[in-house]
Write a protein that holds these residues in place. Structure first.
Motif, PDB file in Angstrom:
ATOM      1  N   CYS A 168       0.801  -1.284  -0.024  1.00 47.52           N
ATOM      2  CA  CYS A 168       0.126  -0.077  -0.035  1.00 47.52           C
ATOM      3  C   CYS A 168       0.850   1.387   0.091  1.00 47.52           C
ATOM      4  CB  CYS A 168      -0.963   0.149   1.043  1.00 47.52           C
ATOM      5  SG  CYS A 168      -2.199   1.574   1.069  1.00 47.52           S
ATOM      6  N   GLY A 169       1.298   1.676   1.216  1.00 44.83           N
ATOM      7  CA  GLY A 169       2.010   3.011   1.388  1.00 44.83           C
ATOM      8  C   GLY A 169       3.122   3.157   0.512  1.00 44.83           C
ATOM      9  N   SER A 196       5.751   7.939   5.031  1.00 47.10           N
ATOM     10  CA  SER A 196       6.319   6.925   4.014  1.00 47.10           C
ATOM     11  C   SER A 196       5.840   6.911   2.652  1.00 47.10           C
ATOM     12  CB  SER A 196       5.729   5.652   4.608  1.00 47.10           C
ATOM     13  OG  SER A 196       4.369   5.705   4.576  1.00 47.10           O
ATOM     14  N   VAL A 197       4.766   7.713   2.447  1.00 43.04           N
ATOM     15  CA  VAL A 197       4.467   7.663   1.072  1.00 43.04           C
ATOM     16  C   VAL A 197       5.265   8.663   0.309  1.00 43.04           C
ATOM     17  CG1 VAL A 197       2.499   8.878  -0.489  1.00 43.04           C
ATOM     18  CG2 VAL A 197       1.875   7.270   1.323  1.00 43.04           C
ATOM     19  N   GLY A 198       5.260  10.002   1.002  1.00 45.46           N
ATOM     20  CA  GLY A 198       6.071  11.199   0.369  1.00 45.46           C
ATOM     21  C   GLY A 198       7.631  10.653   0.239  1.00 45.46           C
ATOM     22  N   LYS A 357       8.236   9.317  15.762  1.00 47.30           N
ATOM     23  CA  LYS A 357       9.493   8.554  15.960  1.00 47.30           C
ATOM     24  C   LYS A 357       9.602   7.539  14.523  1.00 47.30           C
ATOM     25  CE  LYS A 357      10.044   6.550  20.119  1.00 47.30           C
ATOM     26  NZ  LYS A 357       9.913   6.681  21.473  1.00 47.30           N
ATOM     27  N   ALA A 358       8.523   6.866  14.308  1.00 41.58           N
ATOM     28  CA  ALA A 358       8.539   5.693  13.474  1.00 41.58           C
ATOM     29  C   ALA A 358       7.878   6.364  12.101  1.00 41.58           C
ATOM     30  CB  ALA A 358       7.494   4.661  13.800  1.00 41.58           C
ATOM     31  N   ILE A 359       8.498   6.047  10.889  1.00 44.52           N
ATOM     32  CA  ILE A 359       8.016   6.367   9.721  1.00 44.52           C
ATOM     33  C   ILE A 359       6.987   5.466   9.145  1.00 44.52           C
ATOM     34  CG2 ILE A 359       8.434   7.313   7.381  1.00 44.52           C
ATOM     35  CD1 ILE A 359      10.827   8.757   8.571  1.00 44.52           C
ATOM     36  N   LYS A 360       7.592   4.115   8.951  1.00 45.85           N
ATOM     37  CA  LYS A 360       6.900   2.956   8.680  1.00 45.85           C
ATOM     38  C   LYS A 360       6.774   1.930   9.582  1.00 45.85           C
ATOM     39  CE  LYS A 360       4.435   2.065   5.727  1.00 45.85           C
ATOM     40  NZ  LYS A 360       2.827   2.165   5.811  1.00 45.85           N
ATOM     41  N   ALA A 361       5.854   1.806  10.557  1.00 44.54           N
ATOM     42  CA  ALA A 361       6.060   0.807  11.389  1.00 44.54           C
ATOM     43  C   ALA A 361       5.388  -0.432  10.984  1.00 44.54           C
ATOM     44  CB  ALA A 361       4.914   1.182  12.545  1.00 44.54           C
TER      45      ALA A 361
END
Ligand code: CXF
Ligand code: ZN
Length: 365
Positions: A168-169, A196-198, A357-361
């Motif tokens: 997805c992202g 995460s998308v950007g 703190k997390a961009i893609k957990a």
């Protein structure tokens, strides 16, 4: 079979971990032992009921794992195959047949209704039905019932825990560049919002040969990572008017822009930061019914605005491409990822949403 799942019980609530029971796969379905699942903003959009998936529900739509069992008629995956789970589409309508699966008119019922199209759900808890089938997977659980067409088979030696977000992202960000905007080498592009998308878009823009890649955000850490991944310029929107800065640093406006924030005023700035004939992509899912405005005369001068769902991708084609790009060092999306245990889901949400703190957990099952 018995499984363990994270359930959203009410609007805006925390995830509740509980034992559930999952049906065997029906015709055309695949039972997947989930290895890991990424958290995407759309899970939180549904938690908040900005999209009306009924609750209680098992969410999660960036799952990856190993096929355990297949239903009748399934031919493209078999038990033991490693798979990435992506969005669900019908596969038979004109959009799907033309390769535009992300624009399938059944996308909403198939991905957001919380049920199969016949109204049934594969998940129960203490004998009570729980909504599932979220993006054809509901992968915040140790097992998932997917449909064949949202399973993407990957190599046996793939690092499967890492790959779910490609469903997805990450494909949304990368595909918006590689499949939709298709910037010519040498182009300039402004990317509003580098979650995460950007950041996936930043990496894809670099791989496409964009020479000016401008990242806009309010989070200093994300801007720093954007630079590391290929942004040539970063703008801290806390202190700088992004639109004016982009117009100045590109000598009149960017060739392309992309809004990942789903905030109407930010989308407006993205469009207004392009030059005459520039093109903007809108990729974020806003609360249903959200409207925004544009300056008609500004649009008159050839500016284009397009919506892009799931990076306009055909997952079975695009996800293997992204894995190949990662292997070649052109798309190091692993730098965005932080791992948590499924039991830590509420901490992972807090780290994503509140502190950044997390961009893609990614939750490991
Ligand atoms: C969504 C955005 C709303 C439409 C379907 C795809 N993106 C994924 O999280
Ligand atoms: Zn998503």
């Amino acid at each position: 079979m018995d499984a363990y799942a994270a359930i959203i019980e009410r609007q805006g609530g925390e995830f509740v971990l509980d034992n559930v029971s999952i049906e065997d796969p029906r015709d055309g379905e695949v039972l997947v032992k989930v290895a890991a699942a990424g958290i995407c903003h759309t899970d939180l959009t549904v938690r908040d009921q900005y999209y009306p998936t009924p609750l209680p529900a098992v969410l999660g739509h960036e799952g990856s794992g190993v096929v355990e069992k297949v239903g009748r008629g399934v031919t493209t995956v078999k038990p033991g195959d490693k798979v990435v789970l992506s969005f669900s589409y019908c596969g038979t309508c004109p959009s799907c047949l033309k390769g535009h699966q992300a624009y399938c008119p059944s996308l909403f019922p198939l991905n957001f209704m919380g049920r199969r199209l016949d109204g049934s759900t594969p998940i129960t808890r203490n004998g009570q039905e729980v909504n599932a089938c979220f993006f054809g997977q509901s992968s915040f659980a140790t097992y998932s019932i997917a449909s064949e067409n949202n399973c993407v088979k990957v190599a046996d030696d793939a690092q499967i825990e890492l790959l779910g977000p490609l469903g997805c992202g990450i494909q949304t960000g990368a595909g918006s560049i590689l499949n939709a905007l298709c910037p010519e080498p040498g182009s300039s592009i402004a990317i509003f919002g580098v979650g995460s998308v950007g950041l996936s878009a930043v990496m894809a823009a670099k791989a496409s040969g964009c020479l000016k890649i401008i990242a806009v955000d309010r989070n200093a850490g994300r801007l720093e990572l954007a630079r590391e991944l290929g942004a040539t310029d970063v703008i801290d929107a806390n202190t700088v008017n992004a639109q004016e800065a982009i117009v100045a640093m590109t000598g009149g406006g960017a060739d392309y822009a992309m809004d990942t924030t789903a905030i109407p005023a930010v989308l407006r700035s993205a469009v207004d930061s392009t030059h005459n004939m520039g093109e903007t992509a809108v990729v974020g899912g806003a609360k249903l019914g959200t409207e925004f405005s544009l300056d008609m005369n500004n649009m008159l001068f050839g500016r284009k605005l397009r919506g892009v769902v799931e990076g306009s991708s055909t997952p079975q084609v695009f996800i293997p491409q992204l894995i190949a790009m990662q292997k070649a060092g052109l798309f190091p999306f692993e730098k965005l990822c932080t791992f948590y245990d499924l039991d830590q889901i509420n901490q992972a949400v807090e780290d994503t949403e509140k502190t950044g703190k997390a961009i893609k957990a990614i939750l490991k099952m």
